[in-house]
Design an enzyme around this catalytic site. Structure first.
Site, PDB file in Angstrom:
ATOM      1  N   CYS A  84      -1.186   3.737  -6.404  1.00  0.00           N
ATOM      2  CA  CYS A  84      -2.037   3.128  -5.375  1.00  0.00           C
ATOM      3  C   CYS A  84      -2.285   1.705  -5.833  1.00  0.00           C
ATOM      4  CB  CYS A  84      -3.354   3.894  -5.248  1.00  0.00           C
ATOM      5  SG  CYS A  84      -4.622   3.014  -4.285  1.00  0.00           S
TER       6      CYS A  84
ATOM      7  N   CYS B 236       0.867  -1.176   0.000  1.00  0.00           N
ATOM      8  CA  CYS B 236       0.000   0.000   0.000  1.00  0.00           C
ATOM      9  C   CYS B 236       0.906   1.228   0.000  1.00  0.00           C
ATOM     10  CB  CYS B 236      -0.867  -0.035   1.261  1.00  0.00           C
ATOM     11  SG  CYS B 236      -1.872   1.439   1.513  1.00  0.00           S
TER      12      CYS B 236
END
Ligand code: DGL
Length: 259
Positions: free
Chosen positions: A186, A72
């Site tokens: 992302c 992440c």
């Protein structure tokens, strides 16, 4: 969890990194933990995300994990430096937007970096930007709301298409700010890469950092002498989520198995 490589994300997005990890290390065991209960991370405070990431890492370590991939970008920018200071000898690898390959491939050209508001606001990204901003014209674009489509399993809906159309319009082929490359900063976004490409135009190249992150995880484990030696062993993948719902787990498995 003993001797597994744990992979952490705010939800299902990090499965895009898990896929690369498994491809590269098919004889390792993996545990994927998506913290969908606390998603999205990208619009929370840095302190909250740092705490969630540190707590998850500690749990993995207590359970005997041999390495942790923070799959992440947002959690990496909030917590990876602190985690490395806390556990300097434990293999912890994060992910950052793949700006380097994009700027190398398109010197002097326009490159869009799509990421969460936190990733773009954080110091880590600004340091990255300062390395490449003289090589290419980099445009950071926060995309709040985009990860939610992937989290719902909505990777082709009309709503998603209009969301992307509105967000990306100025950067499309033929428009004033037409871009040559787009960096998916992302880990949820690779699951909507096709739709992003459809909006921007067929000549726009898409970059993401999953493969580089997987290579770095393998390198770290190798240096620590922790890679499994038995090449005949077939590794396993276990999915967990802070939302304890069978449907969520099923969805994670489906994303993992996408062609
Ligand atoms: N998947 C995460 C990332 O790579 C963030 C999504 C979110 O929770 O906002 O940044």
């Amino acid at each position: 969890m003993k001797d597994a490589i744990c992979v952490f994300d705010s939800g299902v997005g990090g499965i895009s990194v898990l896929r690369e990890l498994v491809k590269l290390m098919p004889n390792e065991d993996f545990i994927y933990f998506g913290d969908s209960l606390h998603a999205p991370f990208g619009t929370k405070s840095k302190e909250e995300v740092r705490k969630l990431t540190i707590d998850a890492t500690k749990k993995f370590m207590d359970a005997g994990a041999k390495g942790v991939t923070i799959a992440c970008n947002t959690a990496t920018s909030a917590a990876v430096r602190v985690l490395r200071e806390m556990y300097p000898d434990f293999p912890i690898v994060g992910i950052e937007p793949a700006l380097k390959p994009a700027a190398t491939e398109f010197p002097g050209k326009r490159i869009l970096v799509l990421a969460t508001p936190m990733t773009i606001a954080e110091e880590k990204f600004h340091l990255l930007l300062s390395k490449y901003e003289n090589d290419a014209e980099v445009i950071p674009l926060p995309a709040p709301g985009l990860m939610e489509f992937v989290e719902k399993g909505e990777t082709e809906s009309e709503e998603l298409k209009s969301f992307l159309e509105e967000l990306l319009f100025p950067y499309k082929e033929g428009e004033e700010k037409e871009v040559s490359g787009v960096v998916l900063g992302c880990t949820h976004y690779p699951f909507v890469a096709k739709q992003i490409g459809n909006v921007l135009g067929k000549n726009v190249k898409i970059f993401d950092g999953a493969e580089g992150t997987a290579r770095e995880m393998r390198r770290r484990l190798d240096v620590a002498g922790l890679l499994r030696k038995d090449e005949n062993y077939k590794g396993t993948v276990v999915f967990k989520n802070s939302i304890e719902d069978e449907k969520k787990i099923q969805m994670m498995e489906n994303l993992f198995r996408l062609p």
